[in-house]
Write an enzyme that holds these catalytic residues in place. Structure first.
Site, PDB file in Angstrom:
ATOM      1  N   SER A   1      11.981  14.270 -69.373  1.00 25.78           N
ATOM      2  CA  SER A   1      10.983  15.302 -68.944  1.00 25.78           C
ATOM      3  C   SER A   1       9.629  14.715 -69.400  1.00 25.78           C
ATOM      4  CB  SER A   1      11.208  16.603 -70.044  1.00 25.78           C
ATOM      5  OG  SER A   1      10.255  17.565 -69.850  1.00 25.78           O
TER       6      SER A   1
ATOM      7  N   ARG B   1       6.925  29.702 -77.002  1.00 28.16           N
ATOM      8  CA  ARG B   1       8.447  29.166 -76.958  1.00 28.16           C
ATOM      9  C   ARG B   1       9.548  29.887 -76.118  1.00 28.16           C
ATOM     10  NH1 ARG B   1      10.778  24.292 -76.959  1.00 28.16           N
ATOM     11  NH2 ARG B   1      12.784  24.189 -77.785  1.00 28.16           N
TER      12      ARG B   1
ATOM     13  N   ASP C   1      17.937  22.174 -62.346  1.00 28.55           N
ATOM     14  CA  ASP C   1      16.550  22.293 -63.035  1.00 28.55           C
ATOM     15  C   ASP C   1      15.500  22.613 -61.919  1.00 28.55           C
ATOM     16  OD1 ASP C   1      14.192  21.536 -64.289  1.00 28.55           O
ATOM     17  OD2 ASP C   1      14.793  19.394 -64.653  1.00 28.55           O
TER      18      ASP C   1
ATOM     19  N   HIS D   1      16.769  22.721 -66.961  1.00 26.30           N
ATOM     20  CA  HIS D   1      16.007  21.427 -67.242  1.00 26.30           C
ATOM     21  C   HIS D   1      16.702  20.952 -68.590  1.00 26.30           C
ATOM     22  CE1 HIS D   1      12.813  18.845 -67.592  1.00 26.30           C
ATOM     23  NE2 HIS D   1      12.041  19.451 -68.879  1.00 26.30           N
ATOM     24  N   ASP D   2      17.336  21.580 -69.291  1.00 29.95           N
ATOM     25  CA  ASP D   2      17.569  21.271 -70.569  1.00 29.95           C
ATOM     26  C   ASP D   2      18.931  20.407 -70.562  1.00 29.95           C
ATOM     27  OD1 ASP D   2      16.136  22.415 -72.406  1.00 29.95           O
ATOM     28  OD2 ASP D   2      17.324  24.069 -73.078  1.00 29.95           O
TER      29      ASP D   2
END
Length: 379
Positions: free
Chosen positions: A154, A224, A319, A352-353
Protein backbone atom coordinates in the site's frame (compact mmCIF):
# COMPACT_ATOMS: atom_id res chain seq x y z
CA UNK A 1 4.48 -24.15 4.36
CA UNK A 2 5.21 -21.41 6.90
CA UNK A 3 7.52 -22.32 9.75
CA UNK A 4 6.14 -21.63 13.18
CA UNK A 5 9.08 -19.44 14.14
CA UNK A 6 9.44 -15.88 15.32
CA UNK A 7 12.19 -13.36 15.76
CA UNK A 8 11.20 -13.55 19.44
CA UNK A 9 11.54 -10.71 21.90
CA UNK A 10 12.47 -7.42 20.24
CA UNK A 11 13.07 -3.86 21.36
CA UNK A 12 12.78 -0.52 19.62
CA UNK A 13 15.75 1.75 19.00
CA UNK A 14 15.85 5.51 18.58
CA UNK A 15 18.02 7.54 16.20
CA UNK A 16 18.44 11.32 16.58
CA UNK A 17 19.27 13.55 13.62
CA UNK A 18 20.53 17.08 14.22
CA UNK A 19 20.94 18.01 10.55
CA UNK A 20 17.84 19.96 9.44
CA UNK A 21 15.48 18.18 7.05
CA UNK A 22 13.86 20.33 4.37
CA UNK A 23 10.46 19.03 3.35
CA UNK A 24 9.10 19.13 -0.17
CA UNK A 25 6.74 21.87 1.02
CA UNK A 26 9.70 24.06 1.95
CA UNK A 27 9.18 23.59 5.69
CA UNK A 28 12.27 22.73 7.71
CA UNK A 29 12.50 20.35 10.67
CA UNK A 30 15.70 21.36 12.50
CA UNK A 31 15.96 18.16 14.53
CA UNK A 32 14.07 14.87 14.58
CA UNK A 33 14.06 11.31 15.82
CA UNK A 34 13.18 8.04 14.14
CA UNK A 35 12.17 4.94 16.06
CA UNK A 36 13.06 1.63 14.42
CA UNK A 37 13.54 -2.09 15.00
CA UNK A 38 15.94 -4.52 13.38
CA UNK A 39 15.79 -8.29 12.95
CA UNK A 40 18.55 -10.63 11.84
CA UNK A 41 22.26 -9.86 11.48
CA UNK A 42 23.94 -7.39 9.16
CA UNK A 43 26.65 -9.23 7.22
CA UNK A 44 30.27 -8.10 6.96
CA UNK A 45 29.91 -6.02 3.80
CA UNK A 46 26.41 -4.81 4.79
CA UNK A 47 24.88 -6.13 1.60
CA UNK A 48 21.97 -8.10 3.11
CA UNK A 49 19.84 -5.25 4.46
CA UNK A 50 16.13 -4.99 3.70
CA UNK A 51 14.03 -1.92 4.50
CA UNK A 52 10.31 -2.44 5.16
CA UNK A 53 8.18 0.66 4.66
CA UNK A 54 4.88 0.75 6.50
CA UNK A 55 1.39 1.64 5.31
CA UNK A 56 -1.00 4.28 6.69
CA UNK A 57 -1.57 2.82 10.15
CA UNK A 58 1.65 0.83 10.41
CA UNK A 59 4.77 1.46 12.44
CA UNK A 60 8.24 0.17 13.25
CA UNK A 61 7.03 -2.95 15.07
CA UNK A 62 7.09 -5.34 12.12
CA UNK A 63 7.83 -8.66 13.79
CA UNK A 64 8.30 -10.35 17.14
CA UNK A 65 6.89 -9.17 20.46
CA UNK A 66 7.95 -7.16 23.49
CA UNK A 67 9.08 -8.62 26.80
CA UNK A 68 6.59 -6.47 28.69
CA UNK A 69 3.80 -6.94 26.14
CA UNK A 70 3.95 -10.48 24.70
CA UNK A 71 0.60 -10.09 22.94
CA UNK A 72 1.82 -7.06 20.99
CA UNK A 73 2.98 -9.00 17.93
CA UNK A 74 4.45 -7.16 14.94
CA UNK A 75 2.03 -6.27 12.16
CA UNK A 76 3.87 -8.43 9.58
CA UNK A 77 5.03 -11.22 11.86
CA UNK A 78 3.61 -13.82 9.47
CA UNK A 79 6.01 -12.56 6.78
CA UNK A 80 9.21 -11.73 8.68
CA UNK A 81 11.26 -14.17 10.74
CA UNK A 82 13.57 -17.20 10.63
CA UNK A 83 12.58 -19.36 7.67
CA UNK A 84 9.71 -17.05 6.71
CA UNK A 85 9.43 -15.36 3.28
CA UNK A 86 11.52 -12.43 4.53
CA UNK A 87 14.04 -14.72 6.18
CA UNK A 88 15.93 -13.17 9.08
CA UNK A 89 18.44 -16.02 8.90
CA UNK A 90 19.55 -14.44 5.62
CA UNK A 91 18.55 -10.79 5.80
CA UNK A 92 19.04 -7.88 8.17
CA UNK A 93 15.55 -6.36 8.25
CA UNK A 94 14.72 -2.81 9.31
CA UNK A 95 11.28 -1.46 10.16
CA UNK A 96 10.78 2.17 11.15
CA UNK A 97 8.05 4.55 12.19
CA UNK A 98 7.86 7.34 9.62
CA UNK A 99 8.18 11.01 10.41
CA UNK A 100 4.79 12.36 11.39
CA UNK A 101 3.91 9.05 12.99
CA UNK A 102 2.55 8.51 16.46
CA UNK A 103 4.64 5.57 17.61
CA UNK A 104 7.80 7.31 18.75
CA UNK A 105 9.22 9.10 15.72
CA UNK A 106 8.96 12.87 15.65
CA UNK A 107 5.41 13.85 14.76
CA UNK A 108 2.47 16.03 15.78
CA UNK A 109 2.45 14.70 19.34
CA UNK A 110 6.15 15.53 19.81
CA UNK A 111 7.21 18.68 21.63
CA UNK A 112 8.19 21.56 19.38
CA UNK A 113 11.41 22.91 20.98
CA UNK A 114 10.54 26.43 19.81
CA UNK A 115 7.23 26.53 21.68
CA UNK A 116 7.53 23.91 24.38
CA UNK A 117 4.18 22.52 23.22
CA UNK A 118 3.23 19.62 20.91
CA UNK A 119 3.59 20.43 17.22
CA UNK A 120 -0.04 19.58 16.59
CA UNK A 121 -1.29 21.08 13.33
CA UNK A 122 1.98 22.98 12.87
CA UNK A 123 3.86 19.77 12.02
CA UNK A 124 4.79 20.02 8.31
CA UNK A 125 2.72 18.22 5.72
CA UNK A 126 4.92 15.28 4.80
CA UNK A 127 5.29 13.48 1.47
CA UNK A 128 6.59 10.10 0.39
CA UNK A 129 9.69 11.87 -0.94
CA UNK A 130 10.29 13.39 2.51
CA UNK A 131 10.06 9.96 4.12
CA UNK A 132 12.61 8.52 1.72
CA UNK A 133 15.00 11.36 2.57
CA UNK A 134 14.71 10.59 6.27
CA UNK A 135 15.10 6.85 5.62
CA UNK A 136 18.29 7.48 3.67
CA UNK A 137 19.73 9.24 6.70
CA UNK A 138 18.90 6.24 8.86
CA UNK A 139 20.63 3.97 6.34
CA UNK A 140 23.69 6.24 6.47
CA UNK A 141 23.70 6.05 10.26
CA UNK A 142 23.69 2.24 10.06
CA UNK A 143 26.44 2.26 7.44
CA UNK A 144 24.23 0.79 4.72
CA UNK A 145 25.16 2.23 1.35
CA UNK A 146 22.82 0.00 -0.67
CA UNK A 147 19.78 -2.05 0.30
CA UNK A 148 19.38 -5.57 -1.01
CA UNK A 149 15.68 -4.71 -1.18
CA UNK A 150 13.18 -2.04 -0.18
CA UNK A 151 9.59 -3.22 0.07
CA UNK A 152 6.16 -2.44 1.39
CA UNK A 153 2.44 -2.78 0.87
CA UNK A 154 0.00 0.00 0.00
CA UNK A 155 1.55 3.32 1.08
CA UNK A 156 4.67 1.29 1.90
CA UNK A 157 4.83 0.17 -1.73
CA UNK A 158 4.75 3.79 -2.82
CA UNK A 159 7.78 4.49 -0.64
CA UNK A 160 9.58 1.51 -2.15
CA UNK A 161 8.89 2.89 -5.64
CA UNK A 162 10.16 6.31 -4.62
CA UNK A 163 13.41 4.78 -3.40
CA UNK A 164 14.04 3.48 -6.91
CA UNK A 165 13.54 7.00 -8.29
CA UNK A 166 15.19 9.20 -5.65
CA UNK A 167 18.14 6.90 -4.92
CA UNK A 168 18.35 4.37 -7.77
CA UNK A 169 21.95 3.46 -6.91
CA UNK A 170 21.06 2.59 -3.31
CA UNK A 171 18.57 -0.23 -3.86
CA UNK A 172 19.04 -3.45 -5.85
CA UNK A 173 15.49 -4.83 -5.63
CA UNK A 174 12.11 -3.23 -5.03
CA UNK A 175 8.99 -5.14 -3.98
CA UNK A 176 5.77 -3.20 -4.59
CA UNK A 177 2.75 -4.89 -3.03
CA UNK A 178 -0.89 -3.80 -3.37
CA UNK A 179 0.06 -0.29 -4.42
CA UNK A 180 -0.54 2.18 -7.26
CA UNK A 181 1.45 4.81 -9.17
CA UNK A 182 -0.97 7.42 -7.80
CA UNK A 183 -4.40 7.56 -6.21
CA UNK A 184 -7.53 7.72 -8.33
CA UNK A 185 -10.00 10.57 -7.83
CA UNK A 186 -12.24 8.10 -5.99
CA UNK A 187 -9.46 7.24 -3.53
CA UNK A 188 -8.67 10.90 -2.91
CA UNK A 189 -12.39 11.41 -2.26
CA UNK A 190 -12.44 8.64 0.36
CA UNK A 191 -9.46 10.25 2.08
CA UNK A 192 -11.08 13.68 2.02
CA UNK A 193 -14.27 12.40 3.65
CA UNK A 194 -12.18 10.67 6.33
CA UNK A 195 -10.19 13.83 6.99
CA UNK A 196 -13.34 15.93 7.20
CA UNK A 197 -14.73 13.59 9.84
CA UNK A 198 -11.70 14.53 11.94
CA UNK A 199 -11.49 18.21 11.01
CA UNK A 200 -15.15 18.82 11.90
CA UNK A 201 -15.02 17.00 15.23
CA UNK A 202 -15.66 19.63 17.96
CA UNK A 203 -12.76 18.18 19.92
CA UNK A 204 -10.26 18.74 17.09
CA UNK A 205 -9.50 22.37 18.05
CA UNK A 206 -7.65 23.11 14.83
CA UNK A 207 -5.26 20.24 15.47
CA UNK A 208 -4.18 21.49 18.92
CA UNK A 209 -6.45 19.22 20.95
CA UNK A 210 -3.54 18.04 23.12
CA UNK A 211 -3.54 21.39 24.88
CA UNK A 212 -7.25 20.97 25.66
CA UNK A 213 -6.84 17.50 27.14
CA UNK A 214 -9.22 15.95 24.62
CA UNK A 215 -9.04 13.68 21.57
CA UNK A 216 -11.24 13.96 18.45
CA UNK A 217 -12.36 10.39 19.01
CA UNK A 218 -15.61 10.64 17.07
CA UNK A 219 -13.93 11.95 13.94
CA UNK A 220 -11.06 9.48 14.06
CA UNK A 221 -13.50 6.64 14.71
CA UNK A 222 -15.58 7.56 11.66
CA UNK A 223 -12.47 7.98 9.52
CA UNK A 224 -11.30 4.50 10.43
CA UNK A 225 -14.73 2.98 9.84
CA UNK A 226 -14.82 4.47 6.34
CA UNK A 227 -11.27 3.39 5.60
CA UNK A 228 -11.85 -0.11 6.89
CA UNK A 229 -14.77 -0.60 4.50
CA UNK A 230 -12.48 0.19 1.58
CA UNK A 231 -9.79 -2.24 2.78
CA UNK A 232 -12.18 -5.21 2.67
CA UNK A 233 -13.86 -6.86 -0.29
CA UNK A 234 -17.61 -7.25 -0.67
CA UNK A 235 -17.21 -11.01 -0.71
CA UNK A 236 -15.19 -10.98 2.50
CA UNK A 237 -17.82 -8.91 4.28
CA UNK A 238 -20.61 -11.08 2.93
CA UNK A 239 -18.87 -14.31 3.99
CA UNK A 240 -17.99 -13.04 7.46
CA UNK A 241 -21.10 -11.05 8.35
CA UNK A 242 -23.78 -11.30 5.65
CA UNK A 243 -26.94 -9.68 6.96
CA UNK A 244 -26.71 -11.31 10.37
CA UNK A 245 -28.42 -9.54 13.23
CA UNK A 246 -26.83 -9.45 16.67
CA UNK A 247 -30.05 -10.25 18.46
CA UNK A 248 -31.60 -12.33 15.70
CA UNK A 249 -34.43 -9.87 15.13
CA UNK A 250 -34.99 -6.30 13.97
CA UNK A 251 -34.86 -3.65 16.68
CA UNK A 252 -36.49 -0.82 14.70
CA UNK A 253 -33.95 1.67 16.06
CA UNK A 254 -30.65 3.31 15.19
CA UNK A 255 -28.69 1.20 17.65
CA UNK A 256 -26.23 -1.45 16.49
CA UNK A 257 -28.30 -4.23 14.92
CA UNK A 258 -26.26 -5.86 12.15
CA UNK A 259 -23.05 -7.74 12.89
CA UNK A 260 -21.17 -5.66 10.30
CA UNK A 261 -22.16 -2.51 12.22
CA UNK A 262 -20.81 -3.98 15.43
CA UNK A 263 -17.56 -4.95 13.72
CA UNK A 264 -16.98 -1.52 12.17
CA UNK A 265 -17.65 0.30 15.41
CA UNK A 266 -15.33 -2.01 17.27
CA UNK A 267 -12.58 -1.35 14.72
CA UNK A 268 -13.20 2.38 14.89
CA UNK A 269 -13.12 2.46 18.69
CA UNK A 270 -9.96 0.36 18.87
CA UNK A 271 -8.14 2.50 16.32
CA UNK A 272 -9.17 5.76 18.00
CA UNK A 273 -7.78 4.49 21.29
CA UNK A 274 -4.18 4.34 20.06
CA UNK A 275 -3.76 6.33 16.83
CA UNK A 276 -3.28 10.08 16.58
CA UNK A 277 -5.74 12.11 14.52
CA UNK A 278 -3.12 14.55 13.22
CA UNK A 279 -1.00 11.61 12.08
CA UNK A 280 -4.01 10.21 10.22
CA UNK A 281 -4.38 13.53 8.40
CA UNK A 282 -0.69 13.55 7.45
CA UNK A 283 -0.65 9.96 6.22
CA UNK A 284 -3.69 10.36 4.00
CA UNK A 285 -2.26 13.56 2.49
CA UNK A 286 0.98 11.74 1.70
CA UNK A 287 -1.11 9.14 -0.13
CA UNK A 288 -2.94 11.84 -2.09
CA UNK A 289 0.24 13.68 -3.10
CA UNK A 290 2.22 10.66 -4.32
CA UNK A 291 2.48 10.87 -8.10
CA UNK A 292 5.96 10.39 -9.60
CA UNK A 293 4.59 11.07 -13.08
CA UNK A 294 3.39 14.57 -12.17
CA UNK A 295 6.77 16.12 -12.99
CA UNK A 296 6.73 14.30 -16.34
CA UNK A 297 3.38 15.57 -17.63
CA UNK A 298 1.67 12.43 -16.36
CA UNK A 299 3.98 10.09 -18.26
CA UNK A 300 4.81 7.18 -15.93
CA UNK A 301 7.24 5.70 -18.45
CA UNK A 302 9.39 8.82 -18.22
CA UNK A 303 9.07 8.90 -14.43
CA UNK A 304 10.61 5.43 -14.13
CA UNK A 305 13.47 6.20 -16.50
CA UNK A 306 15.69 6.87 -13.48
CA UNK A 307 15.07 3.45 -11.89
CA UNK A 308 17.79 0.79 -11.98
CA UNK A 309 16.48 -1.86 -9.58
CA UNK A 310 14.85 -5.18 -10.33
CA UNK A 311 11.18 -5.31 -9.31
CA UNK A 312 8.58 -7.69 -7.97
CA UNK A 313 5.06 -6.24 -8.26
CA UNK A 314 2.16 -8.05 -6.57
CA UNK A 315 -1.57 -7.33 -6.62
CA UNK A 316 -4.69 -9.04 -5.27
CA UNK A 317 -7.80 -9.96 -7.24
CA UNK A 318 -10.37 -8.44 -4.86
CA UNK A 319 -8.42 -5.29 -3.97
CA UNK A 320 -10.70 -2.63 -5.43
CA UNK A 321 -8.93 0.28 -3.76
CA UNK A 322 -5.54 -0.57 -5.34
CA UNK A 323 -6.71 -2.83 -8.12
CA UNK A 324 -4.53 -5.15 -10.23
CA UNK A 325 -4.99 -2.72 -13.13
CA UNK A 326 -3.02 -0.13 -11.18
CA UNK A 327 -0.17 -2.58 -10.54
CA UNK A 328 -0.10 -3.41 -14.24
CA UNK A 329 0.42 0.30 -14.96
CA UNK A 330 3.58 0.11 -12.87
CA UNK A 331 4.70 -3.07 -14.63
CA UNK A 332 4.12 -1.52 -18.04
CA UNK A 333 6.25 1.52 -17.18
CA UNK A 334 9.05 -0.68 -15.84
CA UNK A 335 9.03 -2.87 -18.95
CA UNK A 336 9.07 0.24 -21.14
CA UNK A 337 12.36 1.11 -19.45
CA UNK A 338 13.71 -2.41 -20.02
CA UNK A 339 13.94 -3.16 -16.32
CA UNK A 340 13.72 -6.66 -14.90
CA UNK A 341 10.24 -7.07 -13.43
CA UNK A 342 8.23 -10.01 -12.14
CA UNK A 343 4.49 -9.67 -11.66
CA UNK A 344 1.99 -11.74 -9.72
CA UNK A 345 -1.77 -11.30 -9.40
CA UNK A 346 -2.95 -13.31 -6.43
CA UNK A 347 -6.47 -14.65 -6.02
CA UNK A 348 -7.65 -13.61 -2.58
CA UNK A 349 -10.97 -12.84 -0.90
CA UNK A 350 -9.56 -10.30 1.57
CA UNK A 351 -9.48 -7.15 -0.56
CA UNK A 352 -6.75 -4.58 0.08
CA UNK A 353 -5.97 -6.15 3.46
CA UNK A 354 -4.70 -9.23 1.60
CA UNK A 355 -1.13 -7.95 1.77
CA UNK A 356 -1.22 -8.39 5.55
CA UNK A 357 -2.63 -11.92 5.46
CA UNK A 358 -0.91 -15.29 5.63
CA UNK A 359 -1.70 -16.54 2.15
CA UNK A 360 0.26 -19.52 0.78
CA UNK A 361 0.58 -18.39 -2.85
CA UNK A 362 1.44 -14.83 -1.88
CA UNK A 363 4.05 -15.89 0.64
CA UNK A 364 5.64 -18.36 -1.76
CA UNK A 365 6.04 -15.65 -4.40
CA UNK A 366 7.80 -13.37 -1.91
CA UNK A 367 9.89 -16.27 -0.61
CA UNK A 368 11.02 -17.33 -4.09
CA UNK A 369 11.91 -13.82 -5.16
CA UNK A 370 13.89 -13.06 -2.01
CA UNK A 371 15.68 -16.40 -2.26
CA UNK A 372 17.07 -15.12 -5.55
CA UNK A 373 18.01 -11.85 -3.88
CA UNK A 374 19.85 -13.67 -1.09
CA UNK A 375 21.89 -15.64 -3.63
CA UNK A 376 23.58 -12.36 -4.65
CA UNK A 377 25.46 -11.93 -1.39
CA UNK A 378 27.31 -14.01 1.19
CA UNK A 379 25.68 -14.33 4.61
Amino acid sequence: MELNTSVGIVSAQRATFDTPLTFRSGAVLPRYELVYETYGTLNADKSNAILICHALSGNHHVAGSYADAPKNVGWWDNMVGPGKPIDTNKFFVIGLNNLGGCHGSTGPISINPETGKPYGASFPVVTVEDWVESQVRLADLLGITQFAAVLGGSLGGMQAMQWSLSYPERVRHVLVIAAAPHLTAENIAFNDVARNAILTDPDFHGGHYYEHGVVPTRGLRLARMLGHITYLSGDAMADKFGRSLRSGKLGFSYDIEFEIESYLRYQGDKFASYFDANTYLLMTKALDYFDPAREFEGNLDKAFAAARADFLVLSFSTDWRFSPDRSREIVSALLHNRLNVSYGEITSTHGHDSFLMQHAHYHELVRAYLARVSSEFSA
